[in-house]
Design a protein around this motif. Structure first.
Motif, short mmCIF file in Angstrom:
data_model
loop_
_atom_site.label_atom_id
_atom_site.label_comp_id
_atom_site.label_asym_id
_atom_site.label_seq_id
_atom_site.Cartn_x
_atom_site.Cartn_y
_atom_site.Cartn_z
N LEU A 196 0.86 -1.18 0.00
CA LEU A 196 0.00 0.00 0.00
C LEU A 196 0.89 1.23 0.00
CD1 LEU A 196 -2.65 1.64 0.44
CD2 LEU A 196 -2.36 1.21 2.90
N VAL A 197 0.68 2.13 -0.94
CA VAL A 197 1.47 3.36 -1.04
C VAL A 197 0.55 4.56 -0.80
CG1 VAL A 197 2.98 4.78 -2.47
CG2 VAL A 197 3.06 2.30 -2.68
N ILE A 198 1.04 5.50 0.01
CA ILE A 198 0.30 6.73 0.30
C ILE A 198 1.15 7.91 -0.13
CG2 ILE A 198 -0.85 8.07 2.11
CD1 ILE A 198 -0.87 5.43 3.78
N GLY A 199 0.67 8.70 -1.08
CA GLY A 199 1.46 9.80 -1.60
C GLY A 199 0.73 11.12 -1.49
N HIS A 200 1.42 12.14 -1.01
CA HIS A 200 0.86 13.49 -0.91
C HIS A 200 1.44 14.37 -2.00
CE1 HIS A 200 1.00 17.72 0.75
NE2 HIS A 200 -0.28 17.46 0.73
N SER A 201 0.57 15.08 -2.73
CA SER A 201 0.98 16.06 -3.73
C SER A 201 1.92 15.43 -4.75
CB SER A 201 1.62 17.26 -3.02
OG SER A 201 1.80 18.34 -3.91
N MET A 202 3.14 15.96 -4.89
CA MET A 202 4.09 15.39 -5.83
C MET A 202 4.34 13.91 -5.54
SD MET A 202 8.13 16.33 -6.38
CE MET A 202 7.93 17.87 -7.29
#
Length: 508
Positions: free
Chosen positions: A293-299
């Motif tokens: 599971l990957v969680i990415g904010h903005s860029m």
């Protein structure tokens, strides 16, 4: 030892008054802390299997639980992994509310520290300052002058029995995360990684917050522009404190200089994941590694998206009019370009949470403020060499449309402009994983599709086909909003456990 044994005996009684329970719990904790302190002249990885300690009625033989090796089912840390332990003091009122994640119970909460070691498979992926692990020291009494000292992982061992009475295991879930992701560790890289990315290239990487476990699902956090991993403190602590989720996940983070273009940062992340898998799971047998599971904010969301995108020749043809092997460049530069622009989706990444991600770019990146910020970014020499070499190619090898985009967009800000060719290409490619969106709304509007978080408009952050979408009344950089934390926990539970903590939240 005598004090601990006496307190343990009291804890086993059924008819304790509330005051009696409080006194027994306190005395037990103090006694266990004293025993661990006596052993701490040496690091835990040097402790013997058994120790003899003095007692009123004769010596105590204390067995130190060795824990289990890499695999599943253990709830005790191996002393062999631990270089140092620190007792945890009670939190103060200055501790942020979201970080006050403790469990009352018996035992002595500690901070266990595992340092990177030469020859260890994951040494490259262990932070230089070490991994800070939640630990609770427990003394369990087995018979006449016999006891076992356990360095318990309180996420996995939530309850013990004294006599016939069950007791929750005391725990502090927030302090290990706060030490792992403390702002002071990353403060220089936040601005420096944007303005002088070349100085921070050697510091980028994928890092594990605890020793690798084959049975735990990886949850990877990726920060955004001019940010760093400390923004994920509240999220990591909330996931670890979940009694069902905590024992079944391992939190990792990716840190990178955000002044570099998205395509560079995503390439390094892709390579880091592949290298880590080759180190810990070369045969591809670890089911948990296949369920990332990957969680990415903005860029960071764009970096994540490129892990689940099949490039084919789309990105390459954006810039070049010939096959890679026909490009008249030195082999290292040609290979670097090939790795950036031609890649496969990673089948191990099964789900992504996008937070305020500019899938179609951000107009702010092309505004006067964005241009000013971009002008402050000093492009590293390696990137300058690459762009210079491409600029000198025979024009027959260059896509004729390339000239319409000034400067190649070779920094993190320019690479998020709405008209950047790579943004346009990426937004058209299918996402080969399950995905969710969390979108900020700075000012409430009657039509949320016309809203913005102040940096990324809804129309850029929205994705058709998302498993869920939550609109949160907050600005672009606010990742510690309580509704955001709860939503990420809900999705993580769905991903790992197949169930959520509760019904999906309202979108407004």
């Amino acid at each position: 030892m005598d004090r601990a044994a006496s307190a343990w005996k009291v804890l086993g009684k059924e008819n304790l008054t509330p005051f009696g329970r409080e006194v027994a719990v306190s005395r037990y904790r103090e006694a266990v802390t004293d025993v661990v302190q006596k052993l701490s002249d040496q690091p835990p990885h040097q402790w013997p299997q058994t120790v003899t300690l003095p007692g009123r009625d004769g010596p105590w033989t204390v067995r130190i639980d060795p824990g289990l090796a890499r695999g599943s089912g253990h709830d005790v840390w191996q002393p062999a992994l631990i270089d140092k332990v620190r007792p945890l003091a009670l939190e103060t009122r200055r501790t942020p509310e979201y970080a006050r994640l403790r469990r009352k119970g018996i035992g002595a909460p500690y901070l266990a520290i595992h340092k990177p070691r030469e020859g260890e498979a994951t040494s490259k992926f262990t932070p230089e300052k070490g991994q800070f692990l939640p630990m609770t020291a427990l003394l369990q009494f087995d018979g006449n002058q016999q006891a076992t000292l356990k360095l318990a992982d309180p996420r996995a061992l939530s309850e013990v029995t004294a006599g016939d009475r069950p007791w929750p295991v005391a725990a502090d879930f927030s302090m290990p995360v706060r030490k792992s992701l403390q702002p002071a560790t990353f403060v220089s890289a936040t601005v420096g990684g944007l303005m002088r990315p070349g100085n921070y290239v050697t510091r980028n990487g994928l890092y594990l917050m605890e020793p690798y476990r084959a049975d735990k699902v990886p949850v990877i956090f990726i920060h955004g522009l001019m940010a760093d991993p400390h923004i994920w403190q509240a999220h990591a602590a909330a996931l670890m404190a979940d009694p069902e989720l905590g024992p079944r996940i391992q939190c990792w983070y990716y840190v990178y200089p955000t002044g570099l273009p998205v395509v560079s940062s995503s390439t390094w992340f892709r390579q880091a994941l592949a290298e880590l898998k080759g180190s810990v799971d070369p045969e591809g047998n670890d089911a948990a590694f296949k369920n990332i599971l990957v969680i990415g904010h903005s860029m960071g969301g764009l970096v994540a998206r490129m892990q689940v995108t099949e490039s084919k020749d789309v990105f390459w043809n954006t810039w070049f009019a010939c096959a890679p092997d026909q490009l008249q460049l030195d082999a290292p530069l040609r290979d670097e370009l090939r790795n950036m622009l031609i890649f496969h989706a990673n089948p191990d990444v099964k789900r992504i949470i996008f937070m305020n991600t500019p899938h179609r770019g951000s107009r702010m990146a092309g505004s006067w403020l964005g241009r000013w910020g971009s002008s402050m970014v000093r492009t590293p020499g390696q990137m300058v060499d690459l762009v210079t070499a491409v600029a000198r190619l025979d024009l027959a090898h260059i896509n004729p449309n390339r000239g319409r985009f000034d400067g190649f967009g070779v920094d993190g800000i320019k690479s998020m402009q709405p008209d950047h060719p790579l943004i346009l290409d990426l937004s058209r490619q299918p996402i080969r994983a399950k995905y969710h969106t969390i979108i900020g709304e700075l000012f409430e509007t009657s039509d949320p599709t016309k809203s913005s978080d102040g940096v990324v408009p809804y129309e850029s952050a929205h994705l058709d086909g998302a498993e869920s979408e939550l609109i949160v009344p907050t600005w672009h950089g606010d990742v510690t909003n309580r509704r955001t934390i709860n939503e990420i926990r809900r999705i993580a539970r769905l991903h790992v456990l197949g169930k959520a903590a509760g019904a999906p939240q309202e979108s407004r």
